[in-house]
Design a protein around this motif. Structure first.
Motif, PDB file in Angstrom:
ATOM      1  N   LEU A  92     110.429 101.908 -21.192  1.00  0.00           N
ATOM      2  CA  LEU A  92     109.842 100.587 -20.986  1.00  0.00           C
ATOM      3  C   LEU A  92     109.067 100.208 -22.239  1.00  0.00           C
ATOM      4  N   PHE A  93     109.178  98.950 -22.622  1.00  0.00           N
ATOM      5  CA  PHE A  93     108.459  98.470 -23.800  1.00  0.00           C
ATOM      6  C   PHE A  93     107.935  97.072 -23.493  1.00  0.00           C
ATOM      7  N   CYS A 127     116.359  95.070 -32.669  1.00  0.00           N
ATOM      8  CA  CYS A 127     115.092  95.395 -33.323  1.00  0.00           C
ATOM      9  C   CYS A 127     114.056  94.349 -32.922  1.00  0.00           C
ATOM     10  N   ILE A 128     112.947  94.800 -32.348  1.00  0.00           N
ATOM     11  CA  ILE A 128     111.938  93.898 -31.805  1.00  0.00           C
ATOM     12  C   ILE A 128     110.584  94.206 -32.444  1.00  0.00           C
ATOM     13  N   ARG A 129     109.978  93.210 -33.003  1.00  0.00           N
ATOM     14  CA  ARG A 129     108.594  93.327 -33.476  1.00  0.00           C
ATOM     15  C   ARG A 129     107.670  92.943 -32.337  1.00  0.00           C
ATOM     16  N   HIS A 130     106.705  93.803 -32.056  1.00  0.00           N
ATOM     17  CA  HIS A 130     105.797  93.533 -30.942  1.00  0.00           C
ATOM     18  C   HIS A 130     105.091  92.191 -31.129  1.00  0.00           C
ATOM     19  N   GLY A 131     105.061  91.405 -30.044  1.00  0.00           N
ATOM     20  CA  GLY A 131     104.392  90.117 -30.077  1.00  0.00           C
ATOM     21  C   GLY A 131     105.247  88.978 -30.572  1.00  0.00           C
ATOM     22  N   GLN A 132     106.468  89.280 -31.031  1.00  0.00           N
ATOM     23  CA  GLN A 132     107.373  88.231 -31.494  1.00  0.00           C
ATOM     24  C   GLN A 132     108.490  88.028 -30.476  1.00  0.00           C
ATOM     25  N   LYS A 173     100.131  94.935 -24.029  1.00  0.00           N
ATOM     26  CA  LYS A 173     100.040  96.394 -24.158  1.00  0.00           C
ATOM     27  C   LYS A 173      99.737  97.004 -22.785  1.00  0.00           C
ATOM     28  N   GLN A 174     100.498  96.620 -21.779  1.00  0.00           N
ATOM     29  CA  GLN A 174     100.228  97.121 -20.447  1.00  0.00           C
ATOM     30  C   GLN A 174     100.477  98.624 -20.370  1.00  0.00           C
ATOM     31  N   THR A 175      99.820  99.259 -19.438  1.00  0.00           N
ATOM     32  CA  THR A 175     100.036 100.681 -19.178  1.00  0.00           C
ATOM     33  C   THR A 175     101.075 100.813 -18.074  1.00  0.00           C
ATOM     34  N   PHE A 176     102.145 101.503 -18.354  1.00  0.00           N
ATOM     35  CA  PHE A 176     103.226 101.635 -17.384  1.00  0.00           C
ATOM     36  C   PHE A 176     102.971 102.808 -16.443  1.00  0.00           C
ATOM     37  N   ASP A 187     108.150  89.172 -17.305  1.00  0.00           N
ATOM     38  CA  ASP A 187     106.838  89.384 -17.927  1.00  0.00           C
ATOM     39  C   ASP A 187     106.934  89.896 -19.362  1.00  0.00           C
ATOM     40  N   GLY A 188     108.165  89.934 -19.901  1.00  0.00           N
ATOM     41  CA  GLY A 188     108.343  90.388 -21.278  1.00  0.00           C
ATOM     42  C   GLY A 188     108.601  91.867 -21.425  1.00  0.00           C
TER      43      GLY A 188
END
Length: 641
Positions: free
Chosen positions: A7-8, A210-215, A13-16, A154-155
């Motif tokens: 999970l990403f 390829c995913i940049r966090h927040g983008q 920055k949720q805690t899974f 939720d992303g």
């Protein structure tokens, strides 16, 4: 060989929850029964099930780089990892294991997204780079190893080796995609990148994400494709010698293991060539296994025995009974989405047999697609010569009319089915090939689907899968076109899916020397006349193997790995198929015309038509729906129109 899950959080920055990751990981225990591992940090959760093959003592995953800023979970094998270690060491990386997994994290550090271009093997992996705040996932060029993923509202991005991993998450949209249903009934599988569920996708072979966090999450992009250049001027004799050497190299790379190793031996050209090559590279007898059939029309075991005797292999054979159909529900649970290749039954059995003796088995998969082995290729080439005699604008109206009025003769050999030939001549090359490989052809699907379901399709036809790939083939050579289409569709969606699920159900790793990408690229550079000459398919390969294999193995008619469906549906499965097709499960979907379902059963069981392939396709769809009901408590609904 392993199972991966994760999970990403692409936005925050949720805690899974650990218990969610454990459910996702435990559901694929069969893929890696030896060990499990987890990694949790803010916004990231990774899980791994391990089947230990290389560096058994220290190759545990998730695996990190030196400062633990990069972490990876990986399914597959990087066959050239030993060549990459010195290169990466020279770049300053320190290795703490002898595993191919560690090569991935260091290759990512040095080469970024381009790291996949350096890997030779079968793989699906996902990694998180904390310093770059980047999540990266990739799948091998030929689609040998699977990768499913979904992006939730939720992303959250989740991924796994099997669709059942994603189904553990309550946020997954499990409604059925009507376009996927259309593809299934045309092809017998749901083609990449779709899955049967609207909310999930397959990462396509040779693609990365390829995913940049927040983008924003981008679309996956290709890093490789096979190009049929056909411009290699090598002579046939020189090509034969090179074929042998390339096969030796590919097999040698796939014989590296710290566990018992063997091979499937069907008695066909491809598996026999792999076994002969293994025997030449091994100081010990090769472990081989075969499945025999009670029905002589399907039994190749005598030819497998010829090869086993010639190379003095440790050969095991088990007979599949003519009524071995108890696997229907097992297969539905194993494949997660509808899957209609009935050879999944003997494939499951041969993997079950192999696992009693070895942990790794080499196969001959990919030979037909890459070297021109299917009989349908020769039929297509003959039809292409006739199509080439008249422009499509003339052919289409004339032969479409003849195809419409000429009586149907399914009972006759294909060459004498004038209706089928007329229909083929009235189509362009892509449509004709699609029609020839479809399980339920366009007119049958039009009768099968209800008016409501056809409205949901909004004109979509699974032919678009072939059209999309044909636009990228880059050649007008008729054989290269259909080879390319098969590599992009049938090989991935049918063959590789079948072998991965059947083998991993028994915790068996299967390796594929005839899908080695340098070999595939070289074969794609050769002229088509090296692959088919006259009525002989796989011409170059057979000539190259003549010193190594008996002529009876090389030049006999191709049999395939089939089961006697027609007899089953008129005999021991007579009532089961009738109750499945006319029962509540299919009726409740509203997708099908009940009168046409009854026609399929009646016409087959009274002997007037052979509808065994469509009936099996429907039977497995019904089994899929029942499996979903058992797992989730309800049959999946259709996606809202």
């Amino acid at each position: 060989m392993c199972g991966i899950a994760g999970l990403f959080d692409t936005r925050a920055k949720q805690t899974f929850p650990r218990e969610l990751m454990q459910r996702m990981n435990d559901i694929q225990l069969h893929r890696g029964p030896d060990e499990s591992g987890y990694h949790f940090e803010a916004g990231v959760a990774l899980a791994h099930r391990r089947l230990s093959i290389i560096d058994i003592s220290s190759g545990q995953q998730p695996l990190f780089n030196e400062d633990e800023s990069v972490v990876v979970v990986f399914n597959g094998e990087i066959y050239n990892f030993q060549e990459l270690i010195p290169e990466l060491t020279a770049l300053g990386h320190r290795f703490h294991t002898r595993s191919d997994t560690e090569v991935i994290v260091h290759a990512w550090e040095s080469w970024g997204e381009a790291c996949v271009e350096r890997f030779r093997g079968m793989f699906a992996f996902a990694l998180w780079d904390r310093n770059r705040q980047t999540f990266f996932m990739a799948r091998d060029r030929m689609g040998v190893k699977p990768m499913y993923y979904a992006i939730l509202d939720d992303g959250t991005l989740m991924f796994g080796s099997e669709l059942k991993v994603l189904m553990q998450h309550p946020g997954l949209d499990r409604s059925m995609d009507p376009l996927a249903v259309e593809e299934y009934f045309a092809l017998g599988y749901v083609a990449e990148p779709r899955t049967i569920f609207s909310g999930a996708r397959k990462l396509e072979p040779g693609f990365s994400l390829c995913i940049r966090h927040g983008q924003p999450v981008p679309e996956p992009k290709p890093y490789w494709d096979v190009r049929f250049t056909l411009d290699n001027k090598v002579s046939l004799a020189d090509a034969q010698a090179e074929m042998v050497e390339r096969l030796r190299e590919s097999v040698r790379l796939r014989m590296v293991a710290e566990v018992p190793l063997g091979a499937f031996l069907s008695g066909g050209v491809d598996s026999s060539a792999v076994v002969a090559t293994m025997a030449g590279l091994s100081s010990e007898p090769v472990n081989t296994c075969s499945i025999a059939f009670e029905d002589p029309a399907f039994n190749e075991s005598a030819f497998a025995q010829m090869v086993a005797d010639r190379y003095k292999t440790n050969h095991r054979v088990e007979t599949v009974q003519s009524d071995d159909f108890d696997l229907i529900d097992t297969l539905a649970a194993l494949y997660d989405e509808p899957y209609a290749d009935s050879s999944a039954i003997p494939t499951y059995r041969v993997c079950q047999l192999a696992r009693k003796h070895v942990t790794v088995a080499l196969s001959g998969d990919g030979g037909d697609e890459n070297m021109g082995g299917y009989r349908r290729y020769r039929f297509h080439m003959m039809e292409e010569k006739m199509r080439g005699a008249l422009p499509l604008g003339v052919r289409k109206p004339v032969f479409a009319l003849l195809g419409k009025v000429y009586p149907k003769a399914d009972w006759a050999p294909r060459v004498f089915r004038a209706k089928t030939t007329f229909q083929a001549l009235g189509r362009d090359s892509v449509e004709a090939y699609f029609h020839s490989v479809s399980i339920l052809r366009g007119d049958m699907r039009a009768q099968l689907f209800s008016p409501d379901f056809q409205r949901r399709l909004a004109g979509y036809n699974a032919l678009e899968v072939f059209r999309r790939h044909a636009a990228n083939v880059g050649t007008d050579d008729p054989l290269a076109l259909i080879q390319y289409l098969d590599i992009k569709t049938y090989l991935v969606g049918d063959i590789n899916t079948k072998v991965d699920r059947a083998s991993m159900a028994h915790s068996l790793e299967v390796r594929e020397p005839l899908m080695d990408h340098p070999l595939v690229e070289w074969l794609a550079s050769l002229p088509s006349t090296h692959k088919i000459q006259g009525q002989e398919g796989k011409y170059l390969f057979k000539k190259a193997m003549e010193p190594m294999l008996p002529n009876d193995v090389l030049y006999r008619p191709k049999m395939g790995f089939a089961v006697p469906l027609a007899n089953w549906f008129r005999g021991p499965l007579r009532e089961r198929v009738r109750s499945a097709l006319t029962g509540e499960i299919l009726a409740a979907t509203g997708m099908f015309d009940p009168a046409y379902l009854r026609h399929l059963v009646d016409a087959h069981q009274n002997g007037s038509r052979d509808y065994s392939a469509p009936l099996w396709t429907l039977l497995m769809f019904e089994a899929f729906l029942r499996n979903c009901q058992a797992v989730t408590g309800s049959v999946p609904a259709m996606r809202a129109a």
